[in-house]
Design a protein around this motif. Structure first.
Motif, short mmCIF file in Angstrom:
data_model
loop_
_atom_site.label_atom_id
_atom_site.label_comp_id
_atom_site.label_asym_id
_atom_site.label_seq_id
_atom_site.Cartn_x
_atom_site.Cartn_y
_atom_site.Cartn_z
N VAL A 44 11.45 7.60 -0.44
CA VAL A 44 10.16 6.78 -0.28
C VAL A 44 8.80 7.42 -0.77
N THR A 45 7.31 6.42 -1.25
CA THR A 45 6.23 6.80 -0.63
C THR A 45 5.72 5.96 0.60
N THR A 46 4.26 6.74 0.85
CA THR A 46 3.21 5.85 1.57
C THR A 46 1.72 6.62 1.02
N ASN A 47 1.29 5.25 1.95
CA ASN A 47 -0.15 5.84 1.08
C ASN A 47 -1.18 5.24 2.78
N PRO A 48 -2.13 5.33 2.84
CA PRO A 48 -3.08 5.39 4.10
C PRO A 48 -2.81 3.33 3.70
N SER A 49 -2.83 2.59 2.64
CA SER A 49 -3.19 0.95 3.32
C SER A 49 -1.71 0.80 3.23
N ILE A 50 -0.76 1.71 2.53
CA ILE A 50 0.89 0.82 3.01
C ILE A 50 0.66 0.94 4.55
N PHE A 51 -0.06 1.94 5.52
CA PHE A 51 0.42 2.36 6.76
C PHE A 51 0.01 0.95 6.91
N ALA A 52 -1.12 0.49 6.58
CA ALA A 52 -2.25 -0.26 7.26
C ALA A 52 -1.62 -1.22 7.00
N ALA A 53 -1.06 -1.79 6.31
CA ALA A 53 -0.61 -2.86 5.85
C ALA A 53 1.03 -3.65 7.37
N ALA A 54 1.62 -2.70 7.27
CA ALA A 54 2.79 -1.87 8.07
C ALA A 54 2.07 -2.45 9.71
N ILE A 55 1.02 -1.61 10.22
CA ILE A 55 0.71 -1.85 11.28
C ILE A 55 0.81 -2.83 12.09
N SER A 56 -0.42 -3.58 10.80
CA SER A 56 -0.79 -5.09 11.51
C SER A 56 -0.15 -6.29 11.08
N LYS A 57 1.52 -5.65 10.79
CA LYS A 57 2.39 -7.38 10.84
C LYS A 57 3.36 -6.82 12.23
N GLY A 58 3.17 -7.94 12.62
CA GLY A 58 4.10 -8.25 13.83
C GLY A 58 4.13 -7.64 14.53
N ASP A 59 5.46 -7.22 15.86
CA ASP A 59 5.39 -6.09 16.41
C ASP A 59 6.16 -5.09 17.49
N ALA A 60 6.53 -4.68 15.63
CA ALA A 60 7.10 -3.38 15.74
C ALA A 60 6.35 -2.01 16.23
N TYR A 61 5.15 -2.07 16.30
CA TYR A 61 4.55 -0.97 17.19
C TYR A 61 4.13 -1.10 18.02
N ASP A 62 4.14 -2.14 19.22
CA ASP A 62 3.60 -2.53 20.22
C ASP A 62 3.91 -1.84 20.94
N GLU A 344 -10.67 7.77 -10.18
CA GLU A 344 -10.33 8.91 -9.77
C GLU A 344 -11.27 8.80 -8.00
N GLU A 345 -12.82 8.37 -8.43
CA GLU A 345 -13.50 8.17 -7.63
C GLU A 345 -12.52 7.00 -6.87
N GLU A 346 -12.77 5.85 -7.54
CA GLU A 346 -11.98 4.99 -6.35
C GLU A 346 -11.20 4.79 -5.95
N GLY A 347 -9.69 5.59 -6.70
CA GLY A 347 -8.95 6.00 -5.66
C GLY A 347 -9.01 6.29 -4.32
N VAL A 348 -10.10 7.78 -4.54
CA VAL A 348 -10.43 8.41 -3.23
C VAL A 348 -10.69 7.67 -2.26
N LYS A 349 -11.55 6.99 -3.02
CA LYS A 349 -12.46 6.02 -1.34
C LYS A 349 -11.56 4.86 -0.96
N LYS A 350 -10.81 4.70 -2.05
CA LYS A 350 -9.82 2.60 -1.86
C LYS A 350 -9.13 3.82 -0.60
N PHE A 351 -8.52 5.05 -0.23
CA PHE A 351 -7.53 5.72 0.75
C PHE A 351 -8.66 5.49 1.59
N THR A 352 -9.42 5.95 1.56
CA THR A 352 -10.37 6.47 2.82
C THR A 352 -10.82 4.97 3.51
N ASP A 353 -11.40 3.98 2.59
CA ASP A 353 -11.35 2.69 3.54
C ASP A 353 -10.58 2.27 4.20
#
Length: 379
Positions: A44-62, A344-353
């Motif tokens: 399994v791989t993860t990244n900041p975008s994946i966690f942002a999407a996971a936490i925004s959906k449903g009630d699993a983290y409530d 690379e520059e865009e990738g770093v910015k995307k994950f930072t955002d």
């Protein structure tokens, strides 16, 4: 279990490790991740975008958010707790795979704070903290392959920590990553570490290269430009594999292998097809070669499981052809080195955002949870 008639099993038989590029607490709670593992997913791989999407959906983290709010946790503390808890639980699901594959698969990746991508010392400290907190041997700490990330990769590996090097786009940078990897293992050996459990993958991003170059070809508009659409990303990745072969054939690597080291496998990342004109399994079927990893978003994983190719080797012996593709692009005025530098520059910015958005989102959820706790206490 998967059988030889299953495309995912065929990939495994061909030496390609199939990983899922996604994680959420919902997958863990419902047993979905365990089910995917039963059907051939071995990492399994993860990244900041994946966690942002996971936490925004449903009630699993409530419930955890309510607990964290009651403890007065900051958004940064909460994100650290939530993500490390998910990765630890996923690592436990995949532990049998890790044991069965002699520590090579069954791995779960978690990324250092992307805001540290240009800060070597901060990246090293973040990696150590993540490794100690998750506290599972089958975890990869993801470190971006920025210039500042290279010495961090070496330093972290030297501590015996397994590393997933991410955001690799160019052949030149990949060469530097391979050097940083070997230097890290050499230092780990000098530090007295057993090299066998120290693993690493080099995440070479694929589809984004076509996403960047295809519009340039469309703008040129010639028949030759049209013929090169959808070829740059695969050619770039195949050249990366050629470099991997060269490095693992030299004496420096052979000395490390003799000491028990495993090679840093190329990992094909960003394998979801962005252009619907292309087959949805393009970046899987065209990058089949033994000793690699392909991490797929769920839609790509489903497509491969449904109608993936025969998993024949599509990389070995393609170096000359790949070089011709790159030269033809240069002949049209498209410099792939310039493209990959911008990616690379865009990738770093995307994950930072994404990370900043995740912090903002969790901060809002913590505030809401704190209000609920206060209201409950007042009753």
């Amino acid at each position: 279990m998967a059988t030889s008639s299953n495309p995912l099993a065929r990939l495994a038989d061909a030496g390609v490790a199939v990983w899922l590029d996604d994680l959420s607490r919902e997958r863990l709670r419902t047993g979905n991740l365990a089910e995917l593992v039963e059907h051939g997913v071995v990492g399994v791989t993860t990244n900041p975008s994946i966690f942002a999407a996971a936490i925004s959906k449903g009630d699993a983290y409530d419930e955890q958010l309510r607990q964290l709010a009651a403890q007065g946790a900051t958004a940064e503390d909460a994100v650290f707790r939530i993500t490390t808890d998910d990765v630890r639980d996923a690592a436990d699901v995949l532990r049998p795979v890790y044991d069965r594959t002699d520590t090579q698969d069954g791995r779960v990746s978690i990324e250092v704070d992307p805001r540290m991508a240009r800060d070597t010392a901060a990246t090293i400290e973040s990696a150590k903290k993540l490794w100690a907190t998750v506290d599972r041997p089958n975890v990869f700490i993801k470190i971006p392959a920025t210039v500042e990330g290279l010495p961090a990769i070496t330093a972290v590996l030297a501590e015996g920590i397994s590393v997933n090097v991410t955001l690799i786009f160019s052949i030149e940078r990949y060469g530097a990553v391979l050097d940083a990897f070997q230097a890290g293992l050499e230092q780990a050996r000098a530090n007295g570490h057993d090299l066998a459990p120290i693993a690493s993958v080099a995440s070479f991003f694929v589809s984004r290269v076509d996403t960047a170059i295809d519009p340039k070809l469309d703008e040129i508009g010639s028949p030759e430009a049209a013929a090169l659409r959808g070829t740059a990303a695969i050619a770039n990745a195949r050249l990366a594999y050629g470099l991997f072969q060269e490095v693992t054939a030299d004496d420096r690597w052979k000395a490390l292998a003799a000491a028990g080291a495993h090679p840093q496998r190329p990992l094909w990342a960003s394998t979801g097809v962005k252009d619907k004109a292309y087959p949805d399994t393009l970046y899987v079927d065209e990058l089949v070669v033994r000793g690699t990893v392909n991490t797929m978003p769920e839609a790509t994983l489903d497509a491969v499981a449904d109608h993936g190719g025969d998993a024949s080797d599509t990389v070995t012996g393609t170096k000359d052809e790949a070089e011709r593709v790159i030269e033809r692009l240069r002949g049209l005025g498209i410099d792939i080195d310039d493209v990959t530098r911008k990616l690379e520059e865009e990738g770093v910015k995307k994950f930072t955002d994404s990370w900043e958005q995740l912090l903002k989102q969790v901060d809002e959820q913590l505030s809401g949870a704190a209000d609920q706790v206060a209201a409950s206490d007042a009753r």
